[in-house]
Design an enzyme around this catalytic site. Sequence first.
Site, PDB file in Angstrom:
ATOM      1  N   GLU A   1     -49.241  14.428 -56.186  1.00 39.72           N
ATOM      2  CA  GLU A   1     -48.210  14.965 -57.081  1.00 39.72           C
ATOM      3  C   GLU A   1     -47.972  14.033 -58.260  1.00 39.72           C
ATOM      4  OE1 GLU A   1     -45.836  12.504 -56.874  1.00 39.72           O
ATOM      5  OE2 GLU A   1     -46.967  11.798 -55.143  1.00 39.72           O
TER       6      GLU A   1
ATOM      7  N   GLU B   1     -49.812  10.453 -56.431  1.00 37.63           N
ATOM      8  CA  GLU B   1     -51.022  11.113 -56.968  1.00 37.63           C
ATOM      9  C   GLU B   1     -52.023  11.504 -55.888  1.00 37.63           C
ATOM     10  OE1 GLU B   1     -52.946   8.631 -59.886  1.00 37.63           O
ATOM     11  OE2 GLU B   1     -51.089   8.225 -60.989  1.00 37.63           O
TER      12      GLU B   1
END
Length: 346
Positions: free
Chosen positions: A170, A313
């Site tokens: 994310e 991430e």
Amino acid sequence: MEKKYNITPINSIQGEKMEEHLNSLTKPQGSLGGVEEIAIQLAQITGEDFPEVTPPGIIVFAADHGVACEGVSAYPQEVTVQMVHNFLDGGAAINVLGKQIGAKVEIVDIGVAADVERIGLHMKKIRHGTANFLKENAMSREEAWQAIEVGSDMAASVIEKGAKCLIIGEMGIGNTTSSSAILSALSGLDVKNVIGTGTGINPDQLKWKQQVIRQSLQERNPDQNDPIDVLMKVGGLEIAGMVGAILKAAELKIPLLVDGFISTVASLVAQRLYPEVRGYLLIGHRSMEAGHQHAIKMLEKTPILNLGLRLGEGTGAALAFPILIAATNIVKEMATFETAGIAEKI
């Protein structure tokens, strides 16, 4: 609008078969510890004697948070869109680590505040960021389900293209605030026990972040027994997207390698919706975020790595992925006592 998922329990019989096979290999029983546990879980998930995890697929969901305007992050909200460009340019940590493990990194705009039009970006925007949940609900119930569906469809697409293991990541300034609020709401834990420094805020900002979350939970009053109510009131669109990806991977019996705090909170939401989801989850690493240990404990999981990471991430999961490859290779390539002609323990 609510979509139903057909998520069945993992295959315990296949797990027993795997344990039997591991015990027949040329090593003391259980001597590979957690690697053997991973091999057993992969067998339970896939139902296969020799599970495969390559190639992996990585999906990074990007969205903005209205609560960021309250000063809960060390970085301004514009960083979300700037990082989306960085992902697409191949310059982020997840790009480097994705390349290392042979994974294509898919970037999804599920709720970035700015409009981005670039080749390679999956434009699935539900809305231009969530509302400031200190003042109002982050999103509507329908928008939460729409975001879950986007995540589900993305996972289905990546798996259809051949991914044997799914890594979710994310990007969204303010998303540790949202995740801490979700965790506090679902767990009943006091806010001070589940918040951390996120992207690197100072002690005064941390105190303010705690106050913002506590007041938001009082104002929104999310229903602990309704994960979608929690998501719509204090959640994020990228968190909802990850929930959908998790549900679809579990439905398709694909191992889900979870990253850090935010994706673990998304996993907790998914598990509250469908308890069977837990068996399909592997936690890549233990994050530096204070709330992560509580989320892991609630899922009754043991993280694979503990390297002091706090990037997000999907990076921690990508770093842990080679351990999954090791587990599958041990199962496929090690000799048994019988085939090697080695005497077993007396």
